[in-house]
Design a protein around this motif. Sequence first.
Motif, PDB file in Angstrom:
ATOM      1  N   THR A 149      -8.677  -9.989   0.609  1.00  0.00           N
ATOM      2  CA  THR A 149      -9.612  -9.181   1.388  1.00  0.00           C
ATOM      3  C   THR A 149     -10.968  -9.845   1.520  1.00  0.00           C
ATOM      4  O   THR A 149     -11.620  -9.746   2.563  1.00  0.00           O
ATOM      5  CB  THR A 149      -9.789  -7.800   0.723  1.00  0.00           C
ATOM      6  OG1 THR A 149      -8.523  -7.128   0.693  1.00  0.00           O
ATOM      7  CG2 THR A 149     -10.781  -6.928   1.481  1.00  0.00           C
ATOM      8  N   GLU A 205      -5.812  -1.290  -7.684  1.00  0.00           N
ATOM      9  CA  GLU A 205      -4.646  -1.261  -6.801  1.00  0.00           C
ATOM     10  C   GLU A 205      -4.668  -2.451  -5.841  1.00  0.00           C
ATOM     11  O   GLU A 205      -3.632  -3.092  -5.599  1.00  0.00           O
ATOM     12  CB  GLU A 205      -4.609   0.048  -6.007  1.00  0.00           C
ATOM     13  CG  GLU A 205      -4.316   1.298  -6.840  1.00  0.00           C
ATOM     14  CD  GLU A 205      -5.509   1.743  -7.683  1.00  0.00           C
ATOM     15  OE1 GLU A 205      -5.294   2.439  -8.696  1.00  0.00           O
ATOM     16  OE2 GLU A 205      -6.657   1.371  -7.335  1.00  0.00           O
ATOM     17  N   GLN A 206      -5.827  -2.752  -5.284  1.00  0.00           N
ATOM     18  CA  GLN A 206      -5.932  -3.904  -4.389  1.00  0.00           C
ATOM     19  C   GLN A 206      -5.667  -5.204  -5.139  1.00  0.00           C
ATOM     20  O   GLN A 206      -4.960  -6.089  -4.643  1.00  0.00           O
ATOM     21  CB  GLN A 206      -7.324  -3.949  -3.751  1.00  0.00           C
ATOM     22  CG  GLN A 206      -7.551  -2.911  -2.662  1.00  0.00           C
ATOM     23  CD  GLN A 206      -8.974  -2.940  -2.156  1.00  0.00           C
ATOM     24  OE1 GLN A 206      -9.928  -2.786  -2.925  1.00  0.00           O
ATOM     25  NE2 GLN A 206      -9.140  -3.133  -0.859  1.00  0.00           N
ATOM     26  N   SER A 242      -3.825  -5.663  -7.646  1.00  0.00           N
ATOM     27  CA  SER A 242      -2.414  -5.792  -8.003  1.00  0.00           C
ATOM     28  C   SER A 242      -1.584  -6.367  -6.869  1.00  0.00           C
ATOM     29  O   SER A 242      -0.526  -6.967  -7.105  1.00  0.00           O
ATOM     30  CB  SER A 242      -1.842  -4.426  -8.424  1.00  0.00           C
ATOM     31  OG  SER A 242      -1.755  -3.544  -7.310  1.00  0.00           O
ATOM     32  N   ILE A 243      -2.037  -6.198  -5.626  1.00  0.00           N
ATOM     33  CA  ILE A 243      -1.281  -6.726  -4.481  1.00  0.00           C
ATOM     34  C   ILE A 243      -1.949  -7.958  -3.870  1.00  0.00           C
ATOM     35  O   ILE A 243      -1.483  -8.487  -2.861  1.00  0.00           O
ATOM     36  CB  ILE A 243      -1.073  -5.640  -3.403  1.00  0.00           C
ATOM     37  CG1 ILE A 243      -2.397  -5.131  -2.854  1.00  0.00           C
ATOM     38  CG2 ILE A 243      -0.251  -4.482  -3.953  1.00  0.00           C
ATOM     39  CD1 ILE A 243      -2.251  -4.170  -1.680  1.00  0.00           C
ATOM     40  N   GLU A 244      -3.070  -8.402  -4.492  1.00  0.00           N
ATOM     41  CA  GLU A 244      -3.757  -9.614  -4.042  1.00  0.00           C
ATOM     42  C   GLU A 244      -3.889 -10.587  -5.209  1.00  0.00           C
ATOM     43  O   GLU A 244      -4.984 -10.813  -5.736  1.00  0.00           O
ATOM     44  CB  GLU A 244      -5.139  -9.292  -3.482  1.00  0.00           C
ATOM     45  CG  GLU A 244      -5.133  -8.509  -2.186  1.00  0.00           C
ATOM     46  CD  GLU A 244      -6.527  -8.330  -1.590  1.00  0.00           C
ATOM     47  OE1 GLU A 244      -7.408  -9.174  -1.849  1.00  0.00           O
ATOM     48  OE2 GLU A 244      -6.725  -7.345  -0.863  1.00  0.00           O
ATOM     49  N   PRO A 245      -2.808 -11.181  -5.646  1.00  0.00           N
ATOM     50  CA  PRO A 245      -2.893 -12.075  -6.804  1.00  0.00           C
ATOM     51  C   PRO A 245      -3.760 -13.306  -6.566  1.00  0.00           C
ATOM     52  O   PRO A 245      -4.193 -13.950  -7.528  1.00  0.00           O
ATOM     53  CB  PRO A 245      -1.430 -12.471  -7.046  1.00  0.00           C
ATOM     54  CG  PRO A 245      -0.743 -12.251  -5.741  1.00  0.00           C
ATOM     55  CD  PRO A 245      -1.428 -11.064  -5.135  1.00  0.00           C
TER      56      PRO A 245
END
Length: 299
Positions: free
Chosen positions: A242, A269-270, A272-275
């Motif tokens: 992001t 949460e973000q 966790s989906i943006e390693p």
Amino acid sequence: MTLNSIPAHKVETAVAASDILGETPLWCDRSRKLWWVDIDGRLHQSFDPATGEHQVRPYDCQFLGSQALTADGAHLLARDLSLHHRSADGYLSRQVCEVESGLDNHLNDGRVDARGRLWIGTMDNQLHRPNGSLYRVTGDGEVTPVFSDVIVTNGIAFSPDNRTLYFTDTRRYCTWQFDFDLDDGAIRNRRLFADYRSTQERPDGACVDNIGGLWTAFFSHGRVVRYRPDGRIDTVIPLPVTNPTCACFGGDDLKTLFVTTARKFLTPEQLSIEPQAGHVLAVHGIAQGLPEHRFANPG
């Protein structure tokens, strides 16, 4: 005009850095390393593509806001509101100057021009007050205010012909360009280059390629774009994060676009989906950059 969109598989992780707020990437043609800072982590970092070595040095300050290469082969580091010479062995040898005082600001984006002067700005620590200014700093530590009424200084870059200066205020959602006189170090004729006030998209750090394209990272909007000198966008790079923050060209041929990124402001949460959030990303072979100018030897 055809818009070129770079496919996702072309974007790779160069350094798994996990920066809070990675910024100001610069390629050093002497050390053949990428250098950048983590502003909130107060880290000055380097990466050697030939060996894969990633070095990190912490500094004692509230914000390590920016950096520049110096003519003597070392670095200039922006700590809070002052500039310090970092010797080749990694130690801060002395303060070059205090750029600003008395305001709740810190130094942020900067870039050296072809005569060795640093153009660097401040930003409001609260991210909404027009407390910041742009300054011009010479090698002997002379500080000249250029203009004020800035919220967040970003995107300082010079055209290859040294006739145009680009400047972004991220929290005003705009990028401007100025006529630049390399001889007297003056800027004139301010005009709007890119305007995102209606959408409140956030142009952040930038660099130019060797034919005058301006590459800008969009914080909170997950992309890097290339502007032609006439202001039209001809390339978009969607990113797997992001918060990209800034870009530079590096590698021995200056054909790798390195992009710093941030974990700051992302929810669990973000994250966790943006390693790859906080990593340094790379895209190879899309354009060629120019060597960075170096700040005149302090002292």
